[in-house]
Write a protein that holds these residues in place. Structure first.
Motif, short mmCIF file in Angstrom:
data_model
loop_
_atom_site.label_atom_id
_atom_site.label_comp_id
_atom_site.label_asym_id
_atom_site.label_seq_id
_atom_site.Cartn_x
_atom_site.Cartn_y
_atom_site.Cartn_z
N LEU A 79 0.76 -1.14 -0.06
CA LEU A 79 0.24 0.10 -0.02
C LEU A 79 0.75 1.17 -0.01
N TRP A 80 1.83 1.17 0.96
CA TRP A 80 2.83 2.21 0.85
C TRP A 80 3.42 2.72 -0.30
N ALA A 81 4.14 1.49 -0.71
CA ALA A 81 4.94 1.59 -2.19
C ALA A 81 3.96 2.18 -3.33
N GLY A 82 2.90 1.47 -3.20
CA GLY A 82 1.84 1.90 -4.49
C GLY A 82 1.34 3.62 -4.26
N LYS A 83 1.30 4.01 -3.01
CA LYS A 83 0.92 5.28 -2.85
C LYS A 83 2.13 6.28 -3.28
N LEU A 84 3.23 5.71 -2.91
CA LEU A 84 4.45 6.50 -2.97
C LEU A 84 4.56 6.59 -4.63
N LEU A 85 4.64 5.64 -5.35
CA LEU A 85 4.85 5.50 -6.77
C LEU A 85 3.58 6.28 -7.90
N HIS A 86 2.45 6.23 -6.85
CA HIS A 86 1.12 6.59 -7.71
C HIS A 86 0.12 7.43 -6.88
N PRO A 87 0.61 8.55 -6.36
CA PRO A 87 -0.22 9.31 -5.28
C PRO A 87 -1.64 9.60 -5.58
N LYS A 88 -1.87 10.03 -7.07
CA LYS A 88 -2.99 10.02 -7.17
C LYS A 88 -3.97 9.07 -7.21
N ALA A 89 -3.44 7.83 -7.73
CA ALA A 89 -4.30 6.86 -7.88
C ALA A 89 -4.79 6.11 -6.67
#
Length: 348
Positions: free
Chosen positions: A300-310
């Motif tokens: 979850l953290w990495a996903g938000k880090l790489l794609h904050p808007k998504a």
């Protein structure tokens, strides 16, 4: 005569019982006292039906035992786990557990003194030494997310009690988080990511065919390197050629990670460094980036880090607090959750 007759019957019953104890019935009773667990190498290990004393000689798996509620069964651990600040914060009792294994040297005599019912390990030599000491040993090592789920399930089977139910709940959440992130980032452009093990050696990295590569991919990124392996040495030439969009460094804070790379002339000109796309990886009861039960949060953290808007709707402070309350029965404060996400230790 009646007394003699009664004595004969008692003697006969006793002989039947003795015979049963040394034949089929006795074997059945012995079998009921043990059960078989298949470890992650495929080996079948006979363990006591009720496990009360566990020697967990793999650093990372101690966190799994904690997650499954079996921490009070730990009679042996590793020095590394005793030095994990957040582990001790959640379970202070770990400091009193014997630590006969430092990752390379197992003190068998000290291990035997703890009288474990079973040993949990991550390598063949440790398993072999435990078996030589007549202690059942279960290998729970893995290299990917499927392996993580199997390792949690296997550890739960060893612990028994309510642990299998907790394992099932955790595995469902892990798979759910991965699926959620994958769907959110499916159409997004994939930034290249370099993952450095720690600031101690900036050329020790994680390549493909590793669990780090797997969460980078699941989070909508692409490993900047094509080298295969976990915690491998690379060259500066390869790093410069890759020129990653994002750099994540384990076992440190974002502030320290950025400072380390800006102060190193070899890294200072990289795109990620210039654009301040350098981050420390969160660290909880174990570092999130490798062999961690908190991989459920890492993706979850990495996903938000790489794609904050998504993943704008993902609140990592909220997610971290909920995870610790659900699995560790520990109520993080908002400040503590932010410290974990920043890779910081708890305040003394």
């Amino acid at each position: 005569m009646k007394m003699k007759h009664a004595l004969k019957w008692l003697l006969a019953i006793g002989m039947v019982g003795l015979f049963a104890a040394n034949t089929g019935t006795g074997n059945v009773q012995a079998a009921k006292a043990t059960r078989t667990v298949t470890d992650l190498t495929g080996a079948k290990v006979t363990v006591p039906n009720k496990v009360n004393r566990v020697a967990d000689l793999w650093h990372a798996n101690n966190q799994v035992v904690l997650l499954l509620g079996g921490q009070k069964k730990l009679v042996a651990t590793t020095p590394m786990i005793q030095k994990q600040p957040w582990f001790a914060q959640v379970y202070p009792g770990i400091k009193k557990v014997t630590a006969p294994y430092n990752g390379t040297d197992l003190q068998v005599e000290e291990l035997v003194k703890t009288k474990p019912d079973v040993v949990l390990a991550s390598d063949a030599p440790t398993v072999a030494k435990a078996k030589e000491a007549n202690i059942p040993a279960v290998n729970v090592m893995y290299q990917d997310f499927n392996g993580l789920q199997k390792s949690v399930t296997t550890t739960a089977k060893v612990l028994g009690g309510n642990a299998p139910k907790v394992a099932a709940k955790y595995n469902k959440e892990l798979k759910g988080n991965i699926s959620y992130v994958q769907k959110k980032v499916a159409k997004a452009k994939k930034p290249t990511v370099l993952h450095i093990v720690s600031t101690a050696d900036l050329l020790k990295v994680d390549g493909t065919q590793s669990i780090v590569n797997e969460w980078i991919k699941n989070a909508g990124g692409k490993n900047a390197l094509t080298q295969k392996g976990n915690m491998i040495e690379t060259t500066m030439e390869q790093v410069v050629k890759a020129n990653p969009d994002v750099i994540i460094i384990g076992q440190t804070t974002t502030t320290a990670a950025r400072q380390a790379l800006k102060n190193d002339s070899r890294f200072a000109q990289l795109k990620a460094v210039k654009n301040n796309k350098v981050y420390g990886n969160p660290q909880g009861t174990f570092p999130w980036d490798r062999y961690s039960a908190e991989e459920a949060l890492q993706v979850l953290w990495a996903g938000k880090l790489l794609h904050p808007k998504a993943l704008a709707n993902v609140d990592m402070v909220k997610e971290t607090k909920a995870f610790y309350n659900k699995y560790y029965n520990y109520k993080l404060t908002t400040t503590e959750a932010k410290q974990i996400l920043a890779g910081e230790n708890p305040k003394a």
